[in-house]
Design an enzyme around this catalytic site. Structure first.
Site, PDB file in Angstrom:
ATOM      1  N   ARG A 221       0.787  -1.195   0.112  1.00  0.00           N
ATOM      2  CA  ARG A 221       0.071   0.080  -0.137  1.00  0.00           C
ATOM      3  C   ARG A 221       0.981   1.243   0.092  1.00  0.00           C
ATOM      4  O   ARG A 221       0.606   2.263   0.587  1.00  0.00           O
ATOM      5  CB  ARG A 221      -0.980  -0.091   1.113  1.00  0.00           C
ATOM      6  CG  ARG A 221      -2.150  -1.096   1.023  1.00  0.00           C
ATOM      7  CD  ARG A 221      -2.978  -1.140   2.229  1.00  0.00           C
ATOM      8  NE  ARG A 221      -2.225  -1.356   3.434  1.00  0.00           N
ATOM      9  CZ  ARG A 221      -2.530  -1.208   4.764  1.00  0.00           C
ATOM     10  NH1 ARG A 221      -3.837  -0.546   4.818  1.00  0.00           N
ATOM     11  NH2 ARG A 221      -1.913  -1.547   5.826  1.00  0.00           N
TER      12      ARG A 221
ATOM     13  N   CYS B  51     -27.917   4.870  10.576  1.00  0.00           N
ATOM     14  CA  CYS B  51     -26.760   4.032  10.499  1.00  0.00           C
ATOM     15  C   CYS B  51     -25.957   3.759  11.909  1.00  0.00           C
ATOM     16  O   CYS B  51     -26.346   4.462  13.048  1.00  0.00           O
ATOM     17  CB  CYS B  51     -26.095   4.150   9.432  1.00  0.00           C
ATOM     18  SG  CYS B  51     -25.198   2.476   9.088  1.00  0.00           S
TER      19      CYS B  51
ATOM     20  N   ASP C 242     -28.416  -7.573  10.059  1.00  0.00           N
ATOM     21  CA  ASP C 242     -28.016  -6.424   9.281  1.00  0.00           C
ATOM     22  C   ASP C 242     -27.859  -6.971   7.913  1.00  0.00           C
ATOM     23  O   ASP C 242     -27.197  -8.136   7.468  1.00  0.00           O
ATOM     24  CB  ASP C 242     -26.747  -5.760   9.641  1.00  0.00           C
ATOM     25  CG  ASP C 242     -26.916  -4.909  10.975  1.00  0.00           C
ATOM     26  OD1 ASP C 242     -27.855  -4.370  11.123  1.00  0.00           O
ATOM     27  OD2 ASP C 242     -25.976  -5.029  11.729  1.00  0.00           O
TER      28      ASP C 242
ATOM     29  N   HIS D  75     -23.566  10.387   9.215  1.00  0.00           N
ATOM     30  CA  HIS D  75     -22.212  10.446   8.394  1.00  0.00           C
ATOM     31  C   HIS D  75     -21.614  11.833   8.732  1.00  0.00           C
ATOM     32  O   HIS D  75     -20.653  12.054   8.079  1.00  0.00           O
ATOM     33  CB  HIS D  75     -22.581  10.207   7.110  1.00  0.00           C
ATOM     34  CG  HIS D  75     -23.208   8.840   6.617  1.00  0.00           C
ATOM     35  ND1 HIS D  75     -24.497   8.654   6.744  1.00  0.00           N
ATOM     36  CD2 HIS D  75     -22.694   7.634   6.552  1.00  0.00           C
ATOM     37  CE1 HIS D  75     -24.608   7.461   6.570  1.00  0.00           C
ATOM     38  NE2 HIS D  75     -23.506   6.750   6.353  1.00  0.00           N
TER      39      HIS D  75
ATOM     40  N   CYS E 236      -8.280   1.261   1.472  1.00  0.00           N
ATOM     41  CA  CYS E 236      -8.309  -0.011   1.163  1.00  0.00           C
ATOM     42  C   CYS E 236      -9.140  -1.012   1.892  1.00  0.00           C
ATOM     43  O   CYS E 236      -9.296  -0.724   3.470  1.00  0.00           O
ATOM     44  CB  CYS E 236      -7.139  -0.807   0.999  1.00  0.00           C
ATOM     45  SG  CYS E 236      -5.803   0.151  -0.181  1.00  0.00           S
TER      46      CYS E 236
ATOM     47  N   LEU F  73       1.320   3.384  -2.290  1.00  0.00           N
ATOM     48  CA  LEU F  73       0.588   4.676  -2.636  1.00  0.00           C
ATOM     49  C   LEU F  73      -0.149   5.311  -1.792  1.00  0.00           C
ATOM     50  O   LEU F  73      -0.372   6.614  -1.474  1.00  0.00           O
ATOM     51  CB  LEU F  73      -0.284   4.356  -4.048  1.00  0.00           C
ATOM     52  CG  LEU F  73      -0.895   5.524  -4.795  1.00  0.00           C
ATOM     53  CD1 LEU F  73       0.201   6.360  -5.201  1.00  0.00           C
ATOM     54  CD2 LEU F  73      -1.446   4.945  -5.996  1.00  0.00           C
ATOM     55  N   LYS F  74      -0.973   4.604  -0.892  1.00  0.00           N
ATOM     56  CA  LYS F  74      -1.843   5.092   0.118  1.00  0.00           C
ATOM     57  C   LYS F  74      -1.084   5.918   1.012  1.00  0.00           C
ATOM     58  O   LYS F  74      -1.218   6.990   1.495  1.00  0.00           O
ATOM     59  CB  LYS F  74      -2.226   3.906   0.904  1.00  0.00           C
ATOM     60  CG  LYS F  74      -3.177   4.060   1.983  1.00  0.00           C
ATOM     61  CD  LYS F  74      -3.558   3.048   2.792  1.00  0.00           C
ATOM     62  CE  LYS F  74      -4.305   3.509   4.121  1.00  0.00           C
ATOM     63  NZ  LYS F  74      -5.628   3.916   3.788  1.00  0.00           N
TER      64      LYS F  74
ATOM     65  N   GLY G 241     -26.867  -0.246  16.339  1.00  0.00           N
ATOM     66  CA  GLY G 241     -25.835  -1.309  16.968  1.00  0.00           C
ATOM     67  C   GLY G 241     -24.680  -0.840  17.481  1.00  0.00           C
ATOM     68  O   GLY G 241     -24.277  -0.887  18.446  1.00  0.00           O
TER      69      GLY G 241
HETATM   70  N1  MET Z   1     -24.936  -3.113  13.373  1.00  0.00           N
HETATM   71  C1  MET Z   1     -23.870  -2.228  12.234  1.00  0.00           C
HETATM   72  C2  MET Z   1     -23.592  -1.131  13.090  1.00  0.00           C
HETATM   73  O1  MET Z   1     -24.227  -0.544  13.728  1.00  0.00           O
HETATM   74  C3  MET Z   1     -24.898  -2.145  11.183  1.00  0.00           C
HETATM   75  C4  MET Z   1     -23.812  -1.310  10.280  1.00  0.00           C
HETATM   76  S1  MET Z   1     -24.524  -1.195   8.421  1.00  0.00           S
HETATM   77  C5  MET Z   1     -23.307  -0.788   7.633  1.00  0.00           C
HETATM   78  O2  MET Z   1     -22.357  -0.624  12.846  1.00  0.00           O
END
Ligand code: MET
Length: 785
Positions: free
Chosen positions: A18, A757, A630, A725, A547, A20-21, A463
């Site tokens: 890796r 998420c 999931d 995010h 990666c 380049l990374k 989760g």
């Molecule tokens: N249970 C997982 C989490 O909370 C679900 C992720 S889905 C990409 O990280």
């Protein structure tokens, strides 16, 4: 002795270690100068070309190397730079701003800048992500004054290597782009659609200039990638290919041969179109679609090069050289050796670099594998052996390689590591009612609510909780042996307890343990299942410098021991509130691993499903009454061709059902998905029959809600109330508004409140504030209803 030409469609640019990374990230961190970066990158390219040459490759690609992404490179090459980056002077700063955004000081004025990155999307059905070019109705294209690909070609030549330039074709480039408004900061979100292909006449003259430069620099064969030839056609597409290639042919330098290159799908239904295009060759992916060889042989003109993509660029198994040789020889018998190439099916970008670094891999399994470097050797053998009609007359060394390959395949087929009759017998005994809940949703959901004493608008999370530096460091120390198993376990217990206490304090209804013990949602399970193996250095590019190291499923999968029960039980012991068990579903385990090539993916998915079903049963027996399975990857597994969707959805949903349907009525099954673009697969989502589905929703509300509306989804759901995010804390007001909007489409009795998420990439302070706001929203709506 005559040999065939061997051709590589693309090579893993990141480097054996890796490199380049490290170079690029060092540059971003200000630890390396631009000159260091460019110099290091050049050295790496040279190394990769030399490696290919030393392994006997004839057609070595240039233009497959990139500092971020090759689609971004193409946009940059033609100066398709969205307006919001245009204040940044052309050069690396602008390039990286397009790829990853720029926040901080403007490189020349020093003023504050804050421009987000361009959108990223999955490259066809791979786990590589490309940067989506943006084009406007009045888009202009101008070839760069100093095209990187021409410079790279000259670099290779200076090393005595006549390389093959690789270009993304004009039609596919436009089809990968998105049409946006006329620019400005709002461009990315603007939806004024226009026909992207209408920009072809403006783009083509720039390709003509580029081809002239490549010819001048000494190129002969040019690989021009048009993967969309393998995709579903829509009105106007065939015409676009004709327009484009007729145009390029007019002034094409006599020394150049264009090799139209397709991969990831079959092109047999558009061979009539292809054979009339004024090009000089066709590359087809015979790994994905071996059957297309017949039609291709009939269609491809005798004076074209036919490039046979027989070495799998997408997977890590040794090729079956003897079987492949039969195919190659049949082609050679029909069209002669001069114009038949043997090639990788697609770019080797999707493969790890070399097996050489896998010192600890089980030798039996290692013998079945070939990473990118080893695949070069395979190509070479095919090129040598493919030119002669039988093996007997070949070099002793080649005969020995073919024999060793035969033995390796025979060993793999019969190895007890691969075949587990118990698993196969068990799968044969699966009956349809094992994929069905005993009671319909409407009857079981009230029982679940009562058993768990769930309020209206129940709150939960997906989760994971923050995987802080301390958590990652503790794991690393434990792996290195610097922390004892007991000390590590204690640490994880403390983290878990803290997480449970916080959730109680915030007032969430269904708690989770936080997933601190998990490195990755697939790896964690893979390490506990039989049939999986992990590499030390099997990195493949995911996006930019990032990666991933996918595990390898090599044999029949089963679960020797419970995988999560202890952690769930421990977490449950801390609280009277319902504790949700967390599992990764069969389709996601499959999608995010290198999979077996000796059995159908559906069979492996069902084996995984049985293993997860066992875990579900054990969790239930231990008293866990809410279990989340999931499946973030179920949608991304969709085949590229629409006509193949039903088949896939049939077995993928069946696998989920097999993993989830054994439970009693009062046990509540949750699932989580990461895409909200469900429009076309909603019936399949309904058929999964999860009691509760939580969905990443916050970035495309409307699409999701329209789908709910249109199909009248009738189980419970938690479309994410806020986007995890970004570190931004959503206000109560904001979440109230979002919930109110959801309630226009969904019955209030069936809505759950949750983030969109897992929270593992977030920091604790923002997680706490956001979740407190979320429970405040729940309280507010419980008052209202
Ligand atoms: N249970 C997982 C989490 O909370 C679900 C992720 S889905 C990409 O990280």
């Amino acid at each position: 002795m005559a040999t065939l030409q061997s051709s590589v469609i693309g090579f893993p640019r990141v480097g054996a270690q890796r490199e380049l990374k490290k170079l690029i990230e060092g540059f971003w961190a200000g630890k390396q100068t631009e000159a260091d970066l460019l110099h290091g990158a050049q050295a790496l390219r040279a190394k990769h070309w030399q490696l290919q040459r030393d392994r006997g490759i004839d057609q070595i690609p240039v233009g497959d190397f990139s500092l971020y992404d090759t689609v971004l490179d193409t946009a940059f090459l033609f100066n398709a730079v969205p307006q919001r980056y245009q204040t940044i002077p052309r050069g690396l700063a602008q390039y990286f701003a397009m790829g990853r955004g720029l926040q901080g000081a403007h490189p020349t004025t020093g003023n504050k800048v804050d421009v987000p990155a361009m959108e990223m999307k999955k490259w066809f059905d791979t786990n590589y992500h490309f940067i989506v070019p943006e084009v406007t109705a009045d888009q202009t294209f101008t070839l760069s004054d100093d095209p990187a690909i021409v410079a790279h070609l000259r670099e290779a030549q200076a090393l005595g290597i006549t390389a093959k330039p690789v270009l993304l074709g004009p039609v596919s480039f436009l089809l990968l782009s998105k049409a946006t408004g006329t620019g400005g900061a709002a461009a990315a979100s603007s939806t004024d659609e226009f026909e992207r292909l209408s920009l072809l006449p403006r783009l083509l003259p720039e390709y003509v200039k580029l081809l002239a430069l490549l010819a001048e620099a000494g190129a002969t064969n040019v690989q021009i990638d048009e993967p969309f030839l393998g995709m579903d056609f829509f009105v106007g597409m065939a015409e676009a290919y004709r327009t484009a290639y007729d145009y390029l042919a007019v002034d094409l330098p006599a020394s150049l041969r264009l090799i139209l290159t397709t991969y990831f799908e079959r092109v047999n239904n558009c061979l009539d179109l292809i054979k009339r295009l004024p090009v000089h060759g066709l590359h087809i992916d015979l790994v994905r679609s071996p059957d297309q060889i017949k039609a291709a042989l009939d269609a491809v003109p005798a004076d074209w090069i036919l490039s046979l993509g027989v070495i799998n660029g997408r997977n890590i198994w040794k090729a079956d050289l003897n079987a492949t040789l039969d195919v190659v020889r049949k082609v050679v018998a029909q069209r002669g050796p001069e114009r038949t190439w043997v090639a990788t099916s697609c770019s080797l970008l999707h493969c790890p670099f070399s097996l050489e670094f896998e010192a600890t891999l089980d030798p039996e399994i290692k013998d079945w594998l070939a990473f990118a470097t080893e695949k070069l050797d395979e190509l070479r053998v095919l090129a040598v052996a493919g030119a002669s009609a039988d093996t007997a007359g070949l070099d002793a060394q080649v005969i020995a390689v073919l024999e060793a390959n035969r033995q390796s395949h025979a060993a793999r087929r019969s190895s007890s590591r691969v075949v587990n009759p118990l698993v196969q017998d068990r799968l044969a005994l699966v009956t349809p009612d094992m994929r069905r809940r005993a009671t319909p949703f409407n009857d079981r959901y009230p029982q679940q609510r009562a058993a768990q004493r769930l309020p209206l608008f129940p709150t939960t999370t997906i989760g994971s909780f923050p995987q802080t530096k301390e958590v990652r460091q503790a794991r690393l120390k434990f792996k290195r042996g610097d922390l004892t198993a007991d000390a590590y376990d204690d640490f994880l217990r403390r983290e878990t307890e803290r997480c449970v206490r916080l959730q109680e304090d915030i007032g969430l209804d269904v708690l989770v343990h936080g997933e601190f013990e998990r490195n990755d949602m697939v790896e964690y399970f893979g390490e506990k299942l039989r049939g999986y193996v992990f590499t030390a250095n099997g990195w493949v590019s995911s996006y930019g410098t990032r990666c991933v190291k996918p595990p390898i499923i090599y044999g029949d999968v089963d679960r020797p021991n419970p995988m999560t029960v202890d952690w769930s039980l421990y977490a449950q012991s801390l609280t009277p509130k319902p504790m949700k068990g967390m599992l990764t579903g069969p389709v996601t385990c499959l999608q995010w691993s290198f999979v077996r090539d000796d059995q159908d993916r559906s069979v492996t998915a069902n084996q995984l499903a049985l293993a997860i079903r066992d875990e579900v049963n054990d969790l239930e027996k231990a008293g866990i009454r809410t279990i989340q399975i999931d499946e973030p990857a179920i949608r991304e597994g969709l085949p590229l061709r629409h006509s193949d969707w039903n088949d896939y959805l049939e077995w993928a949903v069946d696998a989920f059902l097999l993993s989830s349907c054994s439970v009693q009525d009062i046990t509540q099954i949750h699932t989580h998905m990461c895409y909200s673009d469900f429009n076309d697969i909603f019936p399949a989502i309904q058929r999964m029959d999860a009691d509760v589905i939580t969905i990443e929703n916050s970035r495309s509300d409307l699409k999701l809600l329209r789908a709910f509306d249109r199909y009248g989804y009738h189980n419970a759901s938690g479309p994410g109330l806020y986007d995890i995010h970004s570190p931004r804390v959503p206000s109560v007001q904001e979440m109230n508004e979002r919930l109110a909007a959801l309630l226009e489409y969904l019955p209030y009795q069936l809505i759950w409140l949750n983030p969109d998420c897992g929270l593992k990439t977030r920091g604790w302070p923002e997680v706490e504030s956001s979740l407190r706001n979320l429970t405040a929203t729940a309280a507010e709506f419980r008052r209202r209803y």
